[in-house]
Design a protein around this motif. Structure first.
Motif, mmCIF file in Angstrom:
data_model
loop_
_atom_site.group_PDB
_atom_site.id
_atom_site.type_symbol
_atom_site.label_atom_id
_atom_site.label_comp_id
_atom_site.label_asym_id
_atom_site.label_seq_id
_atom_site.Cartn_x
_atom_site.Cartn_y
_atom_site.Cartn_z
ATOM 1 N N ALA A 67 36.508 53.794 38.071
ATOM 2 C CA ALA A 67 37.411 53.179 39.046
ATOM 3 C C ALA A 67 36.671 52.171 39.913
ATOM 4 O O ALA A 67 37.172 51.068 40.188
ATOM 5 C CB ALA A 67 38.054 54.260 39.919
ATOM 6 N N LEU A 68 35.464 52.514 40.342
ATOM 7 C CA LEU A 68 34.681 51.600 41.168
ATOM 8 C C LEU A 68 34.264 50.356 40.391
ATOM 9 O O LEU A 68 34.292 49.233 40.915
ATOM 10 C CB LEU A 68 33.448 52.323 41.699
ATOM 11 C CG LEU A 68 33.719 53.310 42.840
ATOM 12 C CD1 LEU A 68 32.583 54.315 42.956
ATOM 13 C CD2 LEU A 68 33.906 52.573 44.162
ATOM 14 N N THR A 69 33.908 50.539 39.124
ATOM 15 C CA THR A 69 33.505 49.395 38.296
ATOM 16 C C THR A 69 34.677 48.442 38.080
ATOM 17 O O THR A 69 34.531 47.215 38.192
ATOM 18 C CB THR A 69 32.972 49.886 36.938
ATOM 19 O OG1 THR A 69 31.831 50.730 37.161
ATOM 20 C CG2 THR A 69 32.581 48.726 36.048
ATOM 21 N N VAL A 70 35.842 48.997 37.765
ATOM 22 C CA VAL A 70 37.028 48.165 37.549
ATOM 23 C C VAL A 70 37.396 47.438 38.837
ATOM 24 O O VAL A 70 37.744 46.246 38.819
ATOM 25 C CB VAL A 70 38.199 49.030 37.040
ATOM 26 C CG1 VAL A 70 39.499 48.224 37.035
ATOM 27 C CG2 VAL A 70 37.899 49.568 35.645
ATOM 28 N N TRP A 71 37.321 48.135 39.960
ATOM 29 C CA TRP A 71 37.666 47.493 41.241
ATOM 30 C C TRP A 71 36.731 46.318 41.504
ATOM 31 O O TRP A 71 37.179 45.235 41.905
ATOM 32 C CB TRP A 71 37.576 48.504 42.380
ATOM 33 C CG TRP A 71 38.022 47.927 43.690
ATOM 34 C CD1 TRP A 71 39.279 47.926 44.211
ATOM 35 C CD2 TRP A 71 37.205 47.203 44.630
ATOM 36 N NE1 TRP A 71 39.296 47.255 45.416
ATOM 37 C CE2 TRP A 71 38.044 46.806 45.690
ATOM 38 C CE3 TRP A 71 35.858 46.857 44.671
ATOM 39 C CZ2 TRP A 71 37.565 46.080 46.784
ATOM 40 C CZ3 TRP A 71 35.387 46.137 45.759
ATOM 41 C CH2 TRP A 71 36.231 45.758 46.800
ATOM 42 N N ALA A 72 35.437 46.516 41.303
ATOM 43 C CA ALA A 72 34.478 45.442 41.558
ATOM 44 C C ALA A 72 34.741 44.252 40.646
ATOM 45 O O ALA A 72 34.639 43.094 41.067
ATOM 46 C CB ALA A 72 33.055 45.960 41.358
ATOM 47 N N ARG A 73 35.107 44.515 39.395
ATOM 48 C CA ARG A 73 35.379 43.434 38.441
ATOM 49 C C ARG A 73 36.620 42.650 38.849
ATOM 50 O O ARG A 73 36.682 41.431 38.676
ATOM 51 C CB ARG A 73 35.558 44.021 37.041
ATOM 52 C CG ARG A 73 35.661 42.969 35.928
ATOM 53 C CD ARG A 73 35.866 43.625 34.580
ATOM 54 N NE ARG A 73 34.769 44.528 34.262
ATOM 55 C CZ ARG A 73 34.916 45.795 33.921
ATOM 56 N NH1 ARG A 73 36.129 46.338 33.884
ATOM 57 N NH2 ARG A 73 33.875 46.530 33.623
ATOM 58 N N ASN A 74 37.605 43.350 39.388
ATOM 59 C CA ASN A 74 38.863 42.701 39.755
ATOM 60 C C ASN A 74 38.855 42.107 41.162
ATOM 61 O O ASN A 74 39.826 41.448 41.554
ATOM 62 C CB ASN A 74 40.016 43.708 39.642
ATOM 63 C CG ASN A 74 40.282 44.125 38.215
ATOM 64 O OD1 ASN A 74 39.932 43.409 37.271
ATOM 65 N ND2 ASN A 74 40.895 45.283 38.030
ATOM 66 N N ASN A 75 37.797 42.359 41.911
ATOM 67 C CA ASN A 75 37.719 41.865 43.296
ATOM 68 C C ASN A 75 36.359 41.207 43.512
ATOM 69 O O ASN A 75 35.550 41.642 44.323
ATOM 70 C CB ASN A 75 37.933 43.014 44.285
ATOM 71 C CG ASN A 75 39.316 43.622 44.191
ATOM 72 O OD1 ASN A 75 40.254 43.168 44.832
ATOM 73 N ND2 ASN A 75 39.443 44.657 43.373
ATOM 74 N N ARG A 76 36.131 40.126 42.784
ATOM 75 C CA ARG A 76 34.817 39.485 42.791
ATOM 76 C C ARG A 76 34.483 38.825 44.121
ATOM 77 O O ARG A 76 33.335 38.438 44.353
ATOM 78 C CB ARG A 76 34.727 38.471 41.644
ATOM 79 C CG ARG A 76 34.839 39.127 40.271
ATOM 80 C CD ARG A 76 34.559 38.159 39.138
ATOM 81 N NE ARG A 76 34.722 38.782 37.839
ATOM 82 C CZ ARG A 76 33.800 39.498 37.222
ATOM 83 N NH1 ARG A 76 32.633 39.688 37.804
ATOM 84 N NH2 ARG A 76 34.019 40.027 36.041
ATOM 85 N N TYR A 77 35.485 38.680 44.996
ATOM 86 C CA TYR A 77 35.209 38.131 46.318
ATOM 87 C C TYR A 77 34.371 39.099 47.146
ATOM 88 O O TYR A 77 33.717 38.700 48.118
ATOM 89 C CB TYR A 77 36.518 37.847 47.062
ATOM 90 C CG TYR A 77 37.349 39.082 47.302
ATOM 91 C CD1 TYR A 77 37.114 39.898 48.414
ATOM 92 C CD2 TYR A 77 38.350 39.458 46.415
ATOM 93 C CE1 TYR A 77 37.850 41.041 48.636
ATOM 94 C CE2 TYR A 77 39.094 40.597 46.622
ATOM 95 C CZ TYR A 77 38.844 41.388 47.732
ATOM 96 O OH TYR A 77 39.568 42.518 47.932
ATOM 97 N N ALA A 78 34.395 40.373 46.800
ATOM 98 C CA ALA A 78 33.662 41.377 47.569
ATOM 99 C C ALA A 78 32.164 41.230 47.302
ATOM 100 O O ALA A 78 31.729 41.242 46.150
ATOM 101 C CB ALA A 78 34.135 42.780 47.200
ATOM 102 N N GLY A 79 31.379 41.116 48.357
ATOM 103 C CA GLY A 79 29.947 40.984 48.208
ATOM 104 C C GLY A 79 29.281 42.313 47.897
ATOM 105 O O GLY A 79 29.923 43.372 47.915
ATOM 106 N N SER A 80 27.990 42.259 47.633
ATOM 107 C CA SER A 80 27.266 43.480 47.282
ATOM 108 C C SER A 80 27.300 44.490 48.424
ATOM 109 O O SER A 80 27.394 45.701 48.191
ATOM 110 C CB SER A 80 25.822 43.144 46.915
ATOM 111 O OG SER A 80 25.152 42.520 47.997
#
Length: 391
Positions: free
Chosen positions: A26-39
């Motif tokens: 779930a976290l990986t998919v979220w990060a992929r779909n929300n690339r505006y989010a920084g590290s």
């Protein structure tokens, strides 16, 4: 992202996870779909999600949801536990969660002890019986993050040298008392994976308890060693860093060993991967068996809540089967090292008692138990000596 936007993201992720989605996926998919989010945003959201999962029962209680958690209730409860001003988060501003309703503003009373300790209801009796007077401190420990620990590869460095090199890259460490090769990371943990010290094979990420188990297994330089349930091969590499024996790694799911050859080359050790280790004659057989993972629930908190009585029964049956299979691979007079990262007696001492009944000519030479604490996870080890001659 604002703090409120991060909380909104964590709420949505927790709702997906509560519906059955694996947390990591779930976290990986979220990060992929929300690339505006920084590290920094991704790391903060990940920490919130995992903290809420570690404290699922107590956070749900503090959020007013009782035994029916939602992502919103979990985050509300978690923020209350952390002393945050929840009204400054739940504002309905852009990307923020909507304000609290009257029911959510009602502060719940004191939670029952098992809820406050985030203990699965059906496991409480077994955990109390297995942990004894350690029940409360262990369950309290499991509510917080696990330490990040490195294993120094003695083939390439020593703890003092590795610590100095890590410090040059902004990674602060201290010696960990559980194992002579263990360094606890106190600052700069997110730099480890990209550090030259890690890339060059001087250190590996490995819990100190796991390192201590590998250190306790007696292995001679001329030994043939089989890691029967190798997983990613961490214990194989830890053993291979100690002595120049012949190491063979096997796992029922070969894909888990995909990265081991590259890791072994980086570490400067020789390890052979095999999908057919059924032959006998190994001087040492390591069986780090599939288990509940209860000693490491801080790292995989979803596993705490996904475990069921049926799954535990499957695991204990599988552990018994693996013990017997591993015994057949052990040479006369050889050592079988049975390991779990579990807290339950049914997976640990009871398995060894049952094995001793099935194999009365074997000798239990040593058992060790470690509890989860500030230095590492919980583990169990039993060293079993095969008879000098097979019957």
């Amino acid at each position: 992202m604002t703090p409120a936007a991060r909380v909104s993201a964590a709420i949505a992720l927790l709702d997906d996870i509560l519906q059955g989605a694996p947390a990591e996926k779930a976290l990986t998919v979220w990060a992929r779909n929300n690339r505006y989010a920084g590290s920094g945003d991704r790391a903060a959201i990940r920490d919130q999600v995992y903290s809420a999962l570690r404290r699922l029962r107590s956070a749900a209680w503090a959020g007013g949801a009782g035994d029916a958690p939602t992502g919103r209730a979990l985050m509300l409860g978690l923020l209350r536990q952390e002393g945050e001003d929840v009204d400054a988060i739940f504002t309905d501003a852009r990307f923020a969660p909507v304000p609290l309703n009257d029911a959510e503003r009602q502060m719940p009373g004191t939670a029952p002890e098992p809820v406050a300790l985030d203990c699965p209801e059906w496991l409480e009796a077994d955990l109390r019986a297995s942990l004894g007077e350690d029940f409360v401190p262990v369950m309290t420990t499991l509510r917080d993050r696990a330490p990040i620990t490195l294993r120094v590869n003695l083939r390439k460095s020593d703890p003092a040298h590795a610590a100095a090199l890590l410090a040059e890259e902004g990674i602060a460490t201290t010696p960990n008392p559980r194992a002579e090769t263990a360094l606890s990371v106190t600052d700069g943990a997110r730099r480890v994976a990209n550090s030259a010290v890690y890339r060059d094979g001087l250190v590996e990420l490995q819990d100190a308890g796991s390192q201590a188990l590998a250190q306790a297994v007696p292995v001679a330089d001329d030994a043939r060693v089989l890691d029967y349930c190798a997983g990613g091969g961490g214990k194989t590499l830890a053993l291979a860093a100690r002595v120049s024996a012949q190491f063979i790694a096997h796992d029922a799911i070969p894909a888990r060993l995909r990265d081991l050859p590259d890791r072994a080359r980086r570490a400067g050790v020789e390890v052979r991967v095999s999908d057919a280790p059924a032959q006998a004659g190994f001087d040492v057989v390591v069986a780090d068996v599939p288990c509940s993972g209860s000693g490491a629930w801080r790292r995989q908190p979803q596993a705490k809540w996904d475990l069921t009585p049926d799954r535990l029964a499957e695991l204990t049956a599988l552990q018994s089967e693996i013990l017997d299979d591993a015994a057949r691979c052990t040479a006369p007079g050889g050592v079988l090292a049975y390991m779990t990262c579990a807290l339950l007696d049914a997976e640990n001492a009871a398995q060894i008692r049952a094995f001793a009944t099935r194999h009365p000519n074997w000798t239990v030479t040593e058992t060790r138990t470690s509890r989860p604490d500030a230095d590492g996870d919980g583990f169990f080890l039993a060293l079993l000596r095969a008879p000098a001659q097979t019957a």
